[in-house]
Scaffold this motif. Structure first.
Motif, mmCIF file in Angstrom:
data_model
loop_
_atom_site.group_PDB
_atom_site.id
_atom_site.type_symbol
_atom_site.label_atom_id
_atom_site.label_comp_id
_atom_site.label_asym_id
_atom_site.label_seq_id
_atom_site.Cartn_x
_atom_site.Cartn_y
_atom_site.Cartn_z
ATOM 1 N N ASN A 26 40.697 65.228 55.454
ATOM 2 C CA ASN A 26 40.296 65.309 56.717
ATOM 3 C C ASN A 26 39.023 66.232 56.825
ATOM 4 O O ASN A 26 38.532 66.004 57.750
ATOM 5 C CB ASN A 26 41.388 66.008 57.653
ATOM 6 N N ASP A 27 38.323 66.755 55.897
ATOM 7 C CA ASP A 27 37.253 67.584 55.802
ATOM 8 C C ASP A 27 36.133 66.568 55.367
ATOM 9 O O ASP A 27 35.220 66.964 54.768
ATOM 10 C CB ASP A 27 37.246 68.710 55.229
ATOM 11 N N LYS A 28 35.989 65.416 55.927
ATOM 12 C CA LYS A 28 34.989 64.342 55.597
ATOM 13 C C LYS A 28 33.544 64.712 55.897
ATOM 14 O O LYS A 28 33.590 65.187 57.131
ATOM 15 C CB LYS A 28 35.503 62.939 55.839
ATOM 16 N N PHE A 29 32.668 64.917 55.050
ATOM 17 C CA PHE A 29 31.459 65.232 55.352
ATOM 18 C C PHE A 29 30.585 64.018 56.211
ATOM 19 O O PHE A 29 30.657 62.707 55.802
ATOM 20 C CB PHE A 29 30.687 65.311 54.113
ATOM 21 N N ILE A 30 29.996 64.075 57.279
ATOM 22 C CA ILE A 30 29.361 63.027 58.123
ATOM 23 C C ILE A 30 27.979 63.401 57.860
ATOM 24 O O ILE A 30 27.283 64.165 58.200
ATOM 25 C CB ILE A 30 29.708 63.024 59.515
ATOM 26 N N SER A 31 27.386 62.325 57.248
ATOM 27 C CA SER A 31 25.847 62.323 56.876
ATOM 28 C C SER A 31 25.198 62.125 58.116
ATOM 29 O O SER A 31 25.370 61.190 58.899
ATOM 30 C CB SER A 31 25.785 61.497 55.666
ATOM 31 N N VAL A 32 23.983 62.426 58.074
ATOM 32 C CA VAL A 32 22.992 62.168 59.019
ATOM 33 C C VAL A 32 21.792 61.122 58.499
ATOM 34 O O VAL A 32 21.078 60.677 59.299
ATOM 35 C CB VAL A 32 22.092 63.275 59.578
ATOM 36 N N THR A 58 34.162 74.174 53.008
ATOM 37 C CA THR A 58 33.204 75.281 53.307
ATOM 38 C C THR A 58 31.916 74.882 52.735
ATOM 39 O O THR A 58 30.555 75.062 53.261
ATOM 40 C CB THR A 58 33.525 76.546 52.936
ATOM 41 N N GLU A 59 31.849 74.688 51.287
ATOM 42 C CA GLU A 59 30.507 74.250 50.652
ATOM 43 C C GLU A 59 29.778 72.966 51.154
ATOM 44 O O GLU A 59 28.715 73.169 51.363
ATOM 45 C CB GLU A 59 30.897 73.946 49.075
ATOM 46 N N ILE A 60 30.643 72.179 51.671
ATOM 47 C CA ILE A 60 29.995 70.943 52.256
ATOM 48 C C ILE A 60 29.318 71.201 53.589
ATOM 49 O O ILE A 60 28.502 70.764 53.982
ATOM 50 C CB ILE A 60 31.099 69.855 52.383
ATOM 51 N N SER A 61 30.012 72.076 54.528
ATOM 52 C CA SER A 61 29.497 72.499 55.761
ATOM 53 C C SER A 61 28.270 73.462 55.367
ATOM 54 O O SER A 61 27.067 73.121 56.234
ATOM 55 C CB SER A 61 30.319 73.583 56.344
ATOM 56 N N ASN A 62 28.301 74.157 54.416
ATOM 57 C CA ASN A 62 26.900 74.821 53.969
ATOM 58 C C ASN A 62 25.782 73.864 53.687
ATOM 59 O O ASN A 62 24.793 74.036 53.999
ATOM 60 C CB ASN A 62 27.245 75.974 53.065
ATOM 61 N N ASP A 65 24.427 72.281 56.635
ATOM 62 C CA ASP A 65 23.413 73.026 57.187
ATOM 63 C C ASP A 65 22.172 73.119 56.386
ATOM 64 O O ASP A 65 20.943 72.903 57.194
ATOM 65 C CB ASP A 65 24.014 74.519 57.458
ATOM 66 N N LYS A 66 22.074 73.278 55.241
ATOM 67 C CA LYS A 66 21.017 73.328 54.398
ATOM 68 C C LYS A 66 20.292 71.929 54.426
ATOM 69 O O LYS A 66 18.882 71.787 54.536
ATOM 70 C CB LYS A 66 21.447 73.407 52.934
ATOM 71 N N VAL A 67 21.017 70.648 54.558
ATOM 72 C CA VAL A 67 20.344 69.567 54.569
ATOM 73 C C VAL A 67 19.438 69.100 55.962
ATOM 74 O O VAL A 67 18.442 68.812 56.209
ATOM 75 C CB VAL A 67 21.210 68.346 54.204
ATOM 76 N N ASP A 68 20.344 69.751 56.934
ATOM 77 C CA ASP A 68 19.836 69.489 58.610
ATOM 78 C C ASP A 68 18.495 70.280 58.298
ATOM 79 O O ASP A 68 17.663 70.168 59.060
ATOM 80 C CB ASP A 68 20.967 69.960 59.372
ATOM 81 N N ALA A 69 18.478 71.792 58.022
ATOM 82 C CA ALA A 69 17.329 72.776 58.169
ATOM 83 C C ALA A 69 16.021 72.263 57.222
ATOM 84 O O ALA A 69 15.074 72.003 57.760
ATOM 85 C CB ALA A 69 17.776 74.089 57.414
ATOM 86 N N ALA A 70 16.420 71.411 56.247
ATOM 87 C CA ALA A 70 15.447 70.722 55.342
ATOM 88 C C ALA A 70 14.708 69.699 56.139
ATOM 89 O O ALA A 70 13.472 69.550 56.189
ATOM 90 C CB ALA A 70 15.786 70.416 54.128
ATOM 91 N N GLN A 71 15.613 68.843 56.843
ATOM 92 C CA GLN A 71 15.012 67.774 57.425
ATOM 93 C C GLN A 71 14.280 68.064 58.766
ATOM 94 O O GLN A 71 13.091 67.673 58.973
ATOM 95 C CB GLN A 71 16.173 66.771 57.978
ATOM 96 N N SER A 72 14.924 69.196 59.367
ATOM 97 C CA SER A 72 14.143 69.706 60.712
ATOM 98 C C SER A 72 12.806 70.350 60.117
ATOM 99 O O SER A 72 11.848 70.078 60.767
ATOM 100 C CB SER A 72 14.936 70.746 61.152
ATOM 101 N N LYS A 73 12.735 71.009 59.109
ATOM 102 C CA LYS A 73 11.524 71.642 58.523
ATOM 103 C C LYS A 73 10.416 70.566 58.227
ATOM 104 O O LYS A 73 9.428 70.702 58.631
ATOM 105 C CB LYS A 73 11.792 72.739 57.176
#
Length: 191
Positions: A26-32, A58-62, A65-73
């Motif tokens: 149930n902890d499927k990662f949803i990619s942007v 937790t690793e996937i969640s972190n 967040d890193k992927v989102d931050a990199a894309q935002s940057k």
């Protein structure tokens, strides 16, 4: 971001090459960035399956967040580059097409002051200075009521406090959107 690439590469080999939306919990990662390959979660040595799944979640969640931050940057850097190019061109002076009420097009030179507070339009020997704080609205495209100028999707219309309207016709939609976005941003800074 390095972990993201490793997980993506390991995915097909561990799940039999599938890239569907089936999954291992149930902890499927949803990619942007689109659908990602799935893989079976293997428990680490010495850990039971539940704590391993929680740890990977937790690793996937972190990682997300890193992927989102990199894309935002990256998006911020791209936006800065667009604004910088726009300012350079406008401060030097840019040839633009201004649209008359009857639909005829005249070429003008448009410039922005170095302080980014005044927009100048020069047609022939005439120059008009427009304080950016006096631009009440900037309309992109057609569908503007109350003016006789024939507008199309490539138009950008400045609506001034004096109730005058000045319409520019751009080369393409991207050019129009950049003009409207940047000028609107500078106008808002003056108010």
């Amino acid at each position: 971001v390095g972990n993201f690439a490793r997980q993506q590469q390991q995915g097909p080999s561990q799940s039999g090459g599938g890239s569907g939306s089936g999954g291992g919990g149930n902890d499927k990662f949803i990619s942007v960035v689109g659908e990602l390959p799935t893989f079976e979660k293997k428990p680490r040595r010495g850990d039971d399956e539940t704590s391993s799944q929680a740890s990977q979640g937790t690793e996937i969640s972190n990682l997300s967040d890193k992927v989102d931050a990199a894309q935002s940057k990256e998006q911020k850097q791209q936006a800065k580059a667009v604004v910088k190019d726009f300012v350079k061109g406008m401060v030097k002076g840019r040839k633009m097409n201004v649209l008359a009420q009857n639909g005829s097009i005249k070429q003008c030179t448009a410039t922005l002051s170095r302080n980014l507070d005044t927009f100048r339009i020069k047609v022939g020997g005439q120059t008009r200075n427009i304080e950016l704080r006096d631009i009440e609205e900037i309309h992109a495209g057609e569908g503007l009521e109350g003016i006789a100028t024939p507008l199309d999707e490539l138009c950008a219309t400045l609506m001034l406090a004096s109730e005058d309207c000045i319409t520019f016709r751009m080369a393409d939609i991207n050019d129009r959107d950049t003009f409207v976005m940047c000028l609107l941003m500078f106008c808002n800074n003056q108010k």
